[in-house]
Design a protein around this motif. Sequence first.
Motif, PDB file in Angstrom:
ATOM      1  N   THR A  83       0.827  -1.204   0.000  1.00 43.96           N
ATOM      2  CA  THR A  83       0.000   0.000   0.000  1.00 43.96           C
ATOM      3  C   THR A  83       0.860   1.252   0.000  1.00 43.96           C
ATOM      4  O   THR A  83       0.631   2.180  -0.778  1.00 43.96           O
ATOM      5  CB  THR A  83      -0.913   0.008   1.243  1.00 43.96           C
ATOM      6  N   ARG A  84       1.868   1.270   0.842  1.00 40.30           N
ATOM      7  CA  ARG A  84       2.727   2.449   1.012  1.00 40.30           C
ATOM      8  C   ARG A  84       3.613   2.704  -0.207  1.00 40.30           C
ATOM      9  O   ARG A  84       3.886   3.840  -0.560  1.00 40.30           O
ATOM     10  CB  ARG A  84       3.597   2.240   2.243  1.00 40.30           C
ATOM     11  N   GLU A  85       4.068   1.640  -0.825  1.00 40.94           N
ATOM     12  CA  GLU A  85       5.017   1.772  -1.927  1.00 40.94           C
ATOM     13  C   GLU A  85       4.377   1.572  -3.293  1.00 40.94           C
ATOM     14  O   GLU A  85       5.071   1.268  -4.252  1.00 40.94           O
ATOM     15  CB  GLU A  85       6.157   0.762  -1.749  1.00 40.94           C
ATOM     16  N   PHE A  86       3.056   1.743  -3.391  1.00 42.70           N
ATOM     17  CA  PHE A  86       2.390   1.571  -4.674  1.00 42.70           C
ATOM     18  C   PHE A  86       3.058   2.481  -5.699  1.00 42.70           C
ATOM     19  O   PHE A  86       3.142   3.694  -5.523  1.00 42.70           O
ATOM     20  CB  PHE A  86       0.906   1.907  -4.564  1.00 42.70           C
ATOM     21  N   MET A  87       3.573   1.884  -6.756  1.00 38.65           N
ATOM     22  CA  MET A  87       4.303   2.623  -7.762  1.00 38.65           C
ATOM     23  C   MET A  87       4.065   1.968  -9.123  1.00 38.65           C
ATOM     24  O   MET A  87       4.695   0.978  -9.450  1.00 38.65           O
ATOM     25  CB  MET A  87       5.797   2.625  -7.428  1.00 38.65           C
ATOM     26  N   PRO A  88       3.128   2.514  -9.894  1.00 37.71           N
ATOM     27  CA  PRO A  88       2.879   1.929 -11.217  1.00 37.71           C
ATOM     28  C   PRO A  88       4.136   1.997 -12.091  1.00 37.71           C
ATOM     29  O   PRO A  88       4.882   2.973 -12.056  1.00 37.71           O
ATOM     30  CB  PRO A  88       1.774   2.810 -11.797  1.00 37.71           C
ATOM     31  N   VAL A  89       4.346   0.951 -12.850  1.00 40.92           N
ATOM     32  CA  VAL A  89       5.493   0.877 -13.757  1.00 40.92           C
ATOM     33  C   VAL A  89       5.012   1.237 -15.158  1.00 40.92           C
ATOM     34  O   VAL A  89       4.135   0.567 -15.715  1.00 40.92           O
ATOM     35  CB  VAL A  89       6.116  -0.532 -13.739  1.00 40.92           C
ATOM     36  N   ILE A  90       5.568   2.301 -15.720  1.00 44.33           N
ATOM     37  CA  ILE A  90       5.204   2.733 -17.073  1.00 44.33           C
ATOM     38  C   ILE A  90       5.877   1.816 -18.085  1.00 44.33           C
ATOM     39  O   ILE A  90       7.097   1.644 -18.061  1.00 44.33           O
ATOM     40  CB  ILE A  90       5.596   4.203 -17.320  1.00 44.33           C
ATOM     41  N   THR A  91       5.065   1.251 -18.977  1.00 43.71           N
ATOM     42  CA  THR A  91       5.592   0.370 -20.017  1.00 43.71           C
ATOM     43  C   THR A  91       5.569   1.034 -21.393  1.00 43.71           C
ATOM     44  O   THR A  91       6.242   0.581 -22.307  1.00 43.71           O
ATOM     45  CB  THR A  91       4.783  -0.939 -20.075  1.00 43.71           C
ATOM     46  N   ARG A  92       4.759   2.102 -21.525  1.00 45.04           N
ATOM     47  CA  ARG A  92       4.668   2.818 -22.806  1.00 45.04           C
ATOM     48  C   ARG A  92       4.096   4.209 -22.551  1.00 45.04           C
ATOM     49  O   ARG A  92       3.244   4.384 -21.700  1.00 45.04           O
ATOM     50  CB  ARG A  92       3.762   2.062 -23.763  1.00 45.04           C
ATOM     51  N   ILE A  93       4.591   5.186 -23.300  1.00 47.17           N
ATOM     52  CA  ILE A  93       4.019   6.531 -23.283  1.00 47.17           C
ATOM     53  C   ILE A  93       3.290   6.698 -24.607  1.00 47.17           C
ATOM     54  O   ILE A  93       3.909   6.692 -25.675  1.00 47.17           O
ATOM     55  CB  ILE A  93       5.109   7.618 -23.123  1.00 47.17           C
ATOM     56  N   ASP A  94       1.966   6.791 -24.538  1.00 50.08           N
ATOM     57  CA  ASP A  94       1.169   6.902 -25.766  1.00 50.08           C
ATOM     58  C   ASP A  94       1.188   8.309 -26.344  1.00 50.08           C
ATOM     59  O   ASP A  94       1.356   8.488 -27.542  1.00 50.08           O
ATOM     60  CB  ASP A  94      -0.282   6.476 -25.498  1.00 50.08           C
ATOM     61  N   SER A  95       1.012   9.320 -25.461  1.00 54.63           N
ATOM     62  CA  SER A  95       0.997  10.703 -25.950  1.00 54.63           C
ATOM     63  C   SER A  95       1.216  11.667 -24.794  1.00 54.63           C
ATOM     64  O   SER A  95       1.050  11.306 -23.634  1.00 54.63           O
ATOM     65  CB  SER A  95      -0.338  11.019 -26.632  1.00 54.63           C
ATOM     66  N   VAL A  96       1.600  12.881 -25.137  1.00 55.88           N
ATOM     67  CA  VAL A  96       1.687  13.982 -24.181  1.00 55.88           C
ATOM     68  C   VAL A  96       0.944  15.158 -24.783  1.00 55.88           C
ATOM     69  O   VAL A  96       0.969  15.363 -25.999  1.00 55.88           O
ATOM     70  CB  VAL A  96       3.147  14.365 -23.835  1.00 55.88           C
ATOM     71  N   SER A  97       0.265  15.929 -23.940  1.00 53.94           N
ATOM     72  CA  SER A  97      -0.564  17.024 -24.434  1.00 53.94           C
ATOM     73  C   SER A  97       0.267  18.187 -24.939  1.00 53.94           C
ATOM     74  O   SER A  97      -0.167  18.931 -25.825  1.00 53.94           O
ATOM     75  CB  SER A  97      -1.519  17.507 -23.343  1.00 53.94           C
ATOM     76  N   SER A  98       1.456  18.358 -24.372  1.00 55.30           N
ATOM     77  CA  SER A  98       2.314  19.481 -24.737  1.00 55.30           C
ATOM     78  C   SER A  98       3.732  19.158 -24.313  1.00 55.30           C
ATOM     79  O   SER A  98       3.953  18.391 -23.370  1.00 55.30           O
ATOM     80  CB  SER A  98       1.820  20.745 -24.019  1.00 55.30           C
ATOM     81  N   PHE A  99       4.687  19.759 -24.991  1.00 55.46           N
ATOM     82  CA  PHE A  99       6.076  19.572 -24.584  1.00 55.46           C
ATOM     83  C   PHE A  99       6.502  20.643 -23.587  1.00 55.46           C
ATOM     84  O   PHE A  99       7.654  20.708 -23.181  1.00 55.46           O
ATOM     85  CB  PHE A  99       7.004  19.529 -25.798  1.00 55.46           C
TER      86      PHE A  99
END
Length: 165
Positions: A83-99
């Motif tokens: 619970t304390r260390e919940f840390m989703p692991v990103i496997t892909r970046i689909d898009s970003v709204s702005s740079f």
Amino acid sequence: MSNDLLSFHRTYSLRKDDFGHLELVWSDGEVVERVTPVRAFPFSDPEHGFSLVDAEAHEVVWLDSINDLKPEDRVLVDEALATREFMPVITRIDSVSSFNTPSTWQVETAQGKTQLVLKGEEHIRRINGMGGNNLLISDNHGIQFLIKDVSQLDKHSRRLLDRFL
């Protein structure tokens, strides 16, 4: 003198209170309420250097290894750490709204698709000691996302990420 040292040595066990918080119960009956498990080196060496701290963040117990816990205590500690260390692991970046920041990122994690809002480039940090090119990204809600190895991301994801590094 050795008897004094032996009488000072206490054992303990862990339990949950009625609200689901961990309590440490010493062998002499003393109870420390609301203890929190803390890893000394959560990224570089998560199995070694482990403590239980009280509600005021004072260390109550230090263990050289989390594996030194009794099996029944280990189950409780693992639940609390999950619970304390919940840390989703990103496997892909689909898009970003702005740079420019803030920007909204559409990402895929081991748990599924989600979005995060990156407030600033300083919220992307490199993590040394994990044996690779790892990043920790904090979103606007304080959730920490992990990229285990940037080189393992697909080309599209790396290209988007490079704009912020």
